[in-house]
Scaffold this motif. Structure first.
Motif, mmCIF file in Angstrom:
data_model
loop_
_atom_site.group_PDB
_atom_site.id
_atom_site.type_symbol
_atom_site.label_atom_id
_atom_site.label_comp_id
_atom_site.label_asym_id
_atom_site.label_seq_id
_atom_site.Cartn_x
_atom_site.Cartn_y
_atom_site.Cartn_z
ATOM 1 N N SER A 1 0.819 -0.935 -0.154
ATOM 2 C CA SER A 1 0.029 -0.101 -0.017
ATOM 3 C C SER A 1 0.752 1.152 0.131
ATOM 4 C CB SER A 1 -1.103 0.527 0.775
ATOM 5 O OG SER A 1 -1.371 1.067 1.166
ATOM 6 N N THR B 1 3.450 1.318 3.373
ATOM 7 C CA THR B 1 3.183 0.370 4.406
ATOM 8 C C THR B 1 2.802 -1.451 3.485
ATOM 9 O OG1 THR B 1 0.664 0.083 3.861
ATOM 10 C CG2 THR B 1 1.653 1.809 5.666
ATOM 11 N N GLY B 2 2.734 -2.057 4.218
ATOM 12 C CA GLY B 2 2.462 -4.095 3.733
ATOM 13 C C GLY B 2 3.724 -4.584 4.264
ATOM 14 N N SER B 3 3.829 -6.009 3.153
ATOM 15 C CA SER B 3 4.850 -6.917 3.568
ATOM 16 C C SER B 3 5.000 -7.630 2.031
ATOM 17 C CB SER B 3 4.685 -7.481 4.572
ATOM 18 O OG SER B 3 2.952 -8.509 4.053
ATOM 19 N N GLU C 1 9.050 -5.146 5.471
ATOM 20 C CA GLU C 1 7.345 -5.083 6.198
ATOM 21 C C GLU C 1 7.657 -3.674 6.905
ATOM 22 O OE1 GLU C 1 5.062 -8.227 8.960
ATOM 23 O OE2 GLU C 1 7.330 -7.657 9.704
ATOM 24 N N ASN D 1 5.125 -0.491 8.930
ATOM 25 C CA ASN D 1 3.343 -0.171 9.207
ATOM 26 C C ASN D 1 3.457 1.009 9.101
ATOM 27 O OD1 ASN D 1 4.029 0.930 11.976
ATOM 28 N ND2 ASN D 1 4.385 -1.069 12.315
ATOM 29 N N GLU D 2 2.301 2.608 9.472
ATOM 30 C CA GLU D 2 2.256 3.644 8.749
ATOM 31 C C GLU D 2 2.534 4.415 10.407
ATOM 32 O OE1 GLU D 2 -1.463 4.726 8.695
ATOM 33 O OE2 GLU D 2 -2.179 3.565 6.049
ATOM 34 N N ASN E 1 5.547 2.752 12.600
ATOM 35 C CA ASN E 1 6.956 2.468 12.502
ATOM 36 C C ASN E 1 7.241 2.913 11.649
ATOM 37 O OD1 ASN E 1 5.970 2.064 16.007
ATOM 38 N ND2 ASN E 1 5.539 0.236 15.234
#
Length: 368
Positions: free
Chosen positions: A7, A51-53, A63, A65-66, A68
């Motif tokens: 994303s 974001t995502g993996s 990996e 996220n919004e 960290n």
């Protein structure tokens, strides 16, 4: 197995989730600028998602996220991707053999061993005798085989192909299709293919993901995708020409501007009196010289001959709808189809596929 969930909003929007099994060829299709190449570059580590993996064979490559940001982000070299670019990207000052040797520089210590392995890959591509030629002495297809040998020489865990066949002629393309099919059996790694050619995707891919404006709209095997698109936009992008609108209620589909009602399988997912889009595949249509109780009279507006195949444009319901039908030249002759004459169309309701109809500005049109 390759697992991807991405994303990002800038600079190139991307909302994509897919899986590609070992030994599977997964095609990404969509219009120019839809995000296909961005997806490949992000998987390879050349771009970075917000974001995502990304996970390959149980190893986490990326990996984030919004909150960290990125907690894991392997470099392109660490991700072990074989990347075949659209323009080959061969080093013009190096021979075919030396171009392949470049991929082995960090994994094979001795020059003699690097050359031996590179030579094996060129032989495997069927161009071993061209090892000492420079790129400008090779045809487009030969350059593509060198580039493919280089991409595979480092034993990648994933093979990424960015429109690799778009710049070569049809006979050469067929030879490369065969080579790729043989490699799939031996390599047993996930292969992602970006292509704008739907016929190519249909021929080569086990599954296809349709991308538009950076959004993955649908993933399905070709035989499912071309008959049962998820929504009207997918139907448009995969080239389904016979797409119409109507209202669906408890197994009955009425057709806009037509008194015809079709019996369609009701899966219980669409409420009564819901406006829908619907498509009918080629095998759900038939033409007849004589009318029947369930046929629809049609006016032959245009016949376009394409070799042994003819594309016929028909006007139905007093020109309320246009329908496209393909047939052999022999079938056109048998049915006595001529521009300006009438014929009779039979639509098999059991082959009709219905889809929710969303306004163009409704973001749910991508997922419903």
């Amino acid at each position: 197995m390759l697992k991807v969930k991405l994303s990002q909003t800038t600079p190139n929007p991307l909302q994509l989730s897919l899986e590609c099994l070992s030994g599977e060829l997964h095609a990404l299709v969509g219009p120019s600028g839809s995000g296909k190449t961005t997806a490949l570059r992000t998987i390879a580590g050349l771009n970075h998602a917000h974001t995502g993996s990304i996970e390959c064979n149980g190893e986490l490559w990326f990996e984030a996220n919004e909150i960290n940001g990125a907690s894991t982000s392997l470099s392109p070299a660490e991700r072990s991707c074989g990347f075949l670019f659209q323009q080959y990207a061969l080093f013009p000052h190096l021979s075919a053999l030396d171009n392949v040797c470049i991929a082995l520089h960090n994994s094979v210590a001795g020059l003699t061993e690097r050359q031996a392995q590179a030579s094996q890959w060129l032989n495997r591509m069927g161009i071993g005798e061209l090892a000492n030629r420079m790129p400008n002495q090779l045809s487009g297809g030969q350059q593509q085989r060198v580039a493919l040998a280089r991409a595979l020489a480092r034993s990648p865990k994933v093979l990424l192909l960015d429109e690799p066949f778009s710049a070569i002629d049809a006979p050469t393309r067929q030879g490369l299709y065969k080579t790729l099919a043989e490699l799939r059996k031996d390599l047993n790694i996930p292969i992602l293919l970006v292509t704008h050619d739907l016929r190519e995707a249909d021929l080569l891919a086990d599954r296809i993901t349709v991308i538009d404006q950076g959004v993955g709209l649908q993933t399905a095997p070709p035989q499912v995708l071309f008959k049962r698109p998820r929504n009207p936009r997918v139907a448009e992008l995969v080239g389904i020409s016979n797409k119409f609108e109507g209202v669906f209620t408890a197994g009955k589909l009425s057709w806009d501007r037509c008194d015809r009602v079709f019996e369609v399988l009701d899966k219980g997912k669409i409420p009564a009196n819901t406006p829908v889009a619907w498509v009918i595949p080629a095998d759900g249509l038939s033409l007849h010289q004589q009318p029947s109780a369930s046929s629809i009279e049609a006016y032959v507006e245009q016949i376009s001959a394409l070799g042994q195949i003819a594309v016929i444009q028909l006007l139905l319901n007093n020109a309320a709808h246009t329908l496209t039908w393909e047939a052999s030249a022999a079938e056109v002759k048998r049915l006595e189809l001529e521009v300006g004459k009438n014929t009779h169309v039979q639509i098999d309701g059991s082959k009709i596929h219905i889809m929710p109809l969303r306004p163009i500005n409704d973001p749910r049109r991508f997922t419903s």
